[in-house]
Design an enzyme around this catalytic site. Structure first.
Site, PDB file in Angstrom:
ATOM      1  N   CYS A  83     -13.257   3.457   5.084  1.00 33.81           N
ATOM      2  CA  CYS A  83     -12.877   2.043   4.200  1.00 33.81           C
ATOM      3  C   CYS A  83     -13.709   1.037   4.627  1.00 33.81           C
ATOM      4  CB  CYS A  83     -11.526   2.059   4.181  1.00 33.81           C
ATOM      5  SG  CYS A  83     -10.495   3.223   4.209  1.00 33.81           S
ATOM      6  N   CYS A 206       2.213  -0.512   1.006  1.00 34.09           N
ATOM      7  CA  CYS A 206       0.773   0.239   0.893  1.00 34.09           C
ATOM      8  C   CYS A 206      -0.111  -0.239  -0.093  1.00 34.09           C
ATOM      9  CB  CYS A 206       1.082   1.974   0.433  1.00 34.09           C
ATOM     10  SG  CYS A 206       2.218   2.808   1.340  1.00 34.09           S
ATOM     11  N   SER A 207      -1.400  -0.318   0.069  1.00 34.41           N
ATOM     12  CA  SER A 207      -2.231  -0.479  -0.682  1.00 34.41           C
ATOM     13  C   SER A 207      -2.433   0.326  -1.635  1.00 34.41           C
ATOM     14  CB  SER A 207      -4.038  -0.582  -0.075  1.00 34.41           C
ATOM     15  OG  SER A 207      -4.242   0.591   0.572  1.00 34.41           O
ATOM     16  N   LYS A 330      -3.679  -4.957  -1.111  1.00 37.98           N
ATOM     17  CA  LYS A 330      -2.326  -4.618  -1.375  1.00 37.98           C
ATOM     18  C   LYS A 330      -2.221  -4.786  -2.962  1.00 37.98           C
ATOM     19  CE  LYS A 330       1.561  -3.559  -1.729  1.00 37.98           C
ATOM     20  NZ  LYS A 330       1.282  -3.078  -3.022  1.00 37.98           N
ATOM     21  N   HIS A 334      -7.665  -1.344  -3.818  1.00 38.34           N
ATOM     22  CA  HIS A 334      -8.555  -0.974  -2.572  1.00 38.34           C
ATOM     23  C   HIS A 334      -9.242   0.542  -3.131  1.00 38.34           C
ATOM     24  CE1 HIS A 334      -9.802  -0.010   1.431  1.00 38.34           C
ATOM     25  NE2 HIS A 334      -8.802   0.786   1.929  1.00 38.34           N
TER      26      HIS A 334
END
Ligand code: COA
Length: 386
Positions: A83, A206-207, A330, A334
């Site tokens: 990421c 969570c994203s 968020k 992402h």
């Protein structure tokens, strides 16, 4: 080393872009960055992408995308650090211009994640964990970050409400960002009532899974001044890269993100700056606990005080040090390989005074922190208005 500036930025709308292909979203952002810079040729294209093979069945991305832009023949390379691939692309471009190897570099990041179903996306993301010691046993990224959250809660008394406060803040900022995947106001109660994914992380901690691309043009400060016209010239003054063990089980201290601390220390040293000098910050909030731990690792708050800082509003748009004004991963979304570039674009927009309703008044110095996996790598850039 030569001084390096950002002279162009381009971002497409993040989301579930089923009607578009990886190459089309990439080209959209790349063309926007080139137009913003006022250039039509570059010495190098660098592309951050985590797993195009698993997400869309496409490898050999650098040649494919250079050709898509009508630039076949131009040197191009793909870099990967899970990421943090976008942050690594930015560091690669920075090093090329700083060293004199290239004068002008197109730095990009891209990921097309929603063409596979949720299980396949979870598998692809999971390849960034240690397969032998983590993946094989069934752990996923929400599970890994849930363990980090549990440790933080035990050691510092961090609460689920404080985790939720990160999501509330970032969704509020995302409402002001036209490129964000989610334009959604959420409350602490909404976060706590959302589906439990991995205790203590709810769905709204969570994203999301996202399609998106982001691009920047870097060049020397001298050339940037010629190209910029009336626009402020934003320099990259610090770049730090660090690794840590991928496997959580091998870390000495699970309550800190060591790679983030090391990368930030290196970037601050290069820029000759301190955390107190910053006006605006983007951190890698792939899960709400990650934002809290990243702000501590960068040195914005002492260990154990990152959670109360969010709850007390210190990191809100009007707070002492606004964090994730873009909405963060968020709310903005992402697309893993693109996120590091998109974070840096938010800082450039803020420093140029172009962030619209989410503008931090007087922002002159900013920092972007990108992270791979559960902290196995991190990249930090510091930017300043010339
Ligand atoms: N934030 C806000 N809303 C979300 C969301 C998120 N993270 N994820 C999904 N949603 C919404 C969807 O838009 C959808 O809304 P709708 O019903 O109004 O259309 C609903 O929640 C259900 O979406 P769905 O795609 O079925 O959710 P899911 O259960 O398959 O996936 C997660 C949810 C949290 C598991 C998934 O987003 C995920 O894996 N996130 C983490 C990604 C990750 O690990 N990235 C790498 C970090 S290192």
């Amino acid at each position: 080393m030569r001084d390096v500036a950002v002279v162009g930025i381009g971002l497409n709308d993040f989301g579930e872009l089923w009607e578009k292909s990886l190459r089309s979203i990439w080209a959209e952002s790349a063309l926007a960055a080139l137009a913003d810079a006022g250039v039509d040729s570059v010495d190098l294209i660098t592309i951050g992408s985590m797993s195009p093979g698993l997400f869309v069945g496409q490898e050999h991305l650098a040649s494919l995308l250079a050709d898509e832009l009508g630039m076949a023949g131009v040197p191009a390379s793909r870099v990967e650090s899970a990421c943090a691939s976008g942050g690594l692309a930015l560091r690669t471009g920075f090093a090329e211009v700083a060293s004199g190897l290239s004068d002008t570099v197109l730095v990009t990041g891209v990921e097309k994640m929603t063409d596979v179903d949720g299980a396949d996306a979870t598998f692809a993301l999971g390849t960034a964990a240690d397969q032998e010691w983590e993946g094989f046993h069934g752990i996923t990224f929400p599970g890994l970050y849930a363990m980090l959250a549990q440790i933080h809660m035990q050691r510092y008394g961090t609460t689920s409400e404080q985790l939720a406060a990160v999501a509330v803040k970032n969704h509020a900022n995302g409402l002001l960002n036209p490129h964000a995947q989610y334009h959604l106001k959420v409350s602490v109660e909404d976060v706590l009532a959302s589906t439990m994914v991995a205790d203590p992380l709810h769905l709204l901690d969570c994203s999301p899974v996202t399609d998106g691309a982001a691009a920047m043009v870097l060049t020397t400060v001298e050339r940037a001044k010629e190209l910029a016209g009336d626009k402020p010239v934003v320099k990259i003054t610090g770049s730090g890269l660090a690794t840590d063990t991928i496997t959580l089980a091998n870390r000495e201290d699970l309550s800190e993100l060591r790679a983030v601390r090391l990368a930030a220390e290196r970037a601050f040293k290069m820029a000759d700056k301190k955390p107190e000098d910053l006006h605006v910050v983007e951190v890698h909030d792939c899960f709400t606990i990650a934002e809290i731990m990243a702000t501590e690792a960068i040195g914005l708050f002492d260990p154990g005080f990152g959670a109360s800082a969010v709850e007390d509003g210190l990191t809100s748009l009007q707070g002492k040090i606004p964090v994730n004004t873009s909405g963060g991963l968020k709310s903005k979304g992402h697309p893993v390989g693109a996120s590091g570039v998109a974070q840096a674009i938010e800082i450039v927009s803020q420093l140029r005074g172009e962030a619209g309703q989410r503008q931090v008044e007087g922002a002159k110095i900013g920092l972007a922190q990108n992270m791979g996996g559960s902290g196995g790598s991190s990249i930090v850039h510091i930017m300043e208005v010339e």
